[in-house]
Scaffold this active site. Sequence first.
Site, PDB file in Angstrom:
ATOM      1  N   SER A  79     -11.051  53.615   7.792  1.00 12.11           N
ATOM      2  CA  SER A  79     -10.140  52.507   7.474  1.00 12.11           C
ATOM      3  C   SER A  79      -8.853  52.516   8.285  1.00 12.11           C
ATOM      4  O   SER A  79      -8.064  51.565   8.199  1.00 12.11           O
ATOM      5  CB  SER A  79      -9.800  52.516   5.976  1.00 12.11           C
ATOM      6  OG  SER A  79     -10.847  51.941   5.228  1.00 12.11           O
ATOM      7  N   LYS A  82      -8.024  49.466  10.228  1.00  9.29           N
ATOM      8  CA  LYS A  82      -7.242  48.329   9.748  1.00  9.29           C
ATOM      9  C   LYS A  82      -5.851  48.260  10.378  1.00  9.29           C
ATOM     10  O   LYS A  82      -5.219  47.198  10.353  1.00  9.29           O
ATOM     11  CB  LYS A  82      -7.148  48.376   8.224  1.00  9.29           C
ATOM     12  CG  LYS A  82      -8.501  48.235   7.522  1.00  9.29           C
ATOM     13  CD  LYS A  82      -8.349  48.217   6.011  1.00  9.29           C
ATOM     14  CE  LYS A  82      -9.685  48.018   5.318  1.00  9.29           C
ATOM     15  NZ  LYS A  82     -10.430  49.294   5.113  1.00  9.29           N
ATOM     16  N   SER A 144      -6.163  48.877   1.201  1.00  8.86           N
ATOM     17  CA  SER A 144      -7.226  49.142   2.180  1.00  8.86           C
ATOM     18  C   SER A 144      -8.443  48.272   1.903  1.00  8.86           C
ATOM     19  O   SER A 144      -9.591  48.710   2.030  1.00  8.86           O
ATOM     20  CB  SER A 144      -7.622  50.630   2.162  1.00  8.86           C
ATOM     21  OG  SER A 144      -8.351  50.947   3.322  1.00  8.86           O
TER      22      SER A 144
END
Length: 404
Positions: A79, A82, A144
Amino acid sequence: MKFRFAIAALATVSVGLAFAQTPAPQPATPAPAAAAPAPAAVAIPPAPKPVGSAWVLMDYTTGQVLAGENYNERVEPASITKVMTSYTLAAEQKNGKIKADDPVMLSERAWREGGAGTDGSYSGFAVNQTAKLIDMEKGMAVQSGNDAAIALAEHAAGSEEAFAALMNNYAAKIGMKGSHFVNAHGLSAPEHYSTAYDLALLGQALIRDYPDTYAFNKIKEFTVGTITQPNRNLLLWRDSAVDGIKTGHHSGAGYCLMSSAKRGDQRLIAVVMGSTSEKQRADDSMALLNWGFRFFETHRLYEAGKQVAQQKVWKGTTKEVQLGVATPLLVGVPRGRYADLKPTMDVPKVLVAPIKKGQAIGTVKVSLDGKLVAQAPLVALNEVEEGGFFRRLWDSFWMWWESE
């Protein structure tokens, strides 16, 4: 005879005038903002070694790697991807392609691949309904949310695949030579990879280029509808100097954390990949940051808009231009080595008016042990307009004389 004597006298005067009015540029000497005795240099012990597959600690100001291991090897970014999504969205907003108050639809695909029914993290926005782009961004940064990442990608580029192409374009501009992205959320996929060093570069770029977007990462919790979720970065609760950046986790990547903290003028960025637990990645990241702050320091060498040097100007209404830096020049060095910095200036030997205020004139460079550690453009702090006819004619003569 008199003519030859006059020419000789003129030559003598001209040489004296040249020496009086055109001093060679001298290296500027850095001075601390506060006059205090310089601390003694300290021996730097090895950095605390994190549990994980790759890690790096970077000085934000200079981009210098202070410590690291396997940081150029490919890893799954999970993640932390991102952060690249955030950077791309911020750049597209700056370019006028999207706006913060755009209504963003959470599509069926976004819900199916990243919503609450999946094993990954989600933001909780309702399927087939819209929310403001800025709220979706916060849902992605704080919670997230994979669903928010997909929806934002679709809104910005039409499809997640097209958005991934934008991500790669911006990654190349940042200098991320070891990265390739195929999605906006970071779930495991073939040909979706990065390196710890590239991710540190990305963090540096987001902080530098889009501080407002970066600020989303220090929000401790965010609510969507009736669902309130905390930021997964445990360091936000441990140290007030920490203001980001992003966690990541899935089975292929392990537990990952890109973190940053600022104390005074000094900012560090730590990236820990492939750790064994949420706590372990936080403990190791905090240890790295503390080590960096203890054994390295950042100094403000020159303030913006203050004179660093002055230089002779020909054919102008005034004879000199003041030189300085447009933004503060900071440099990171091992603690106690500030006095060993060597500043030099690279400026043209001949400057001719007109010169505009803010015009780039040359470069100030700072080295330590023969290695360049910082540099910045020198700019004109005052305007020098073109002189009158006789001034230009007179200076033309002396320029010709000195060139002979």
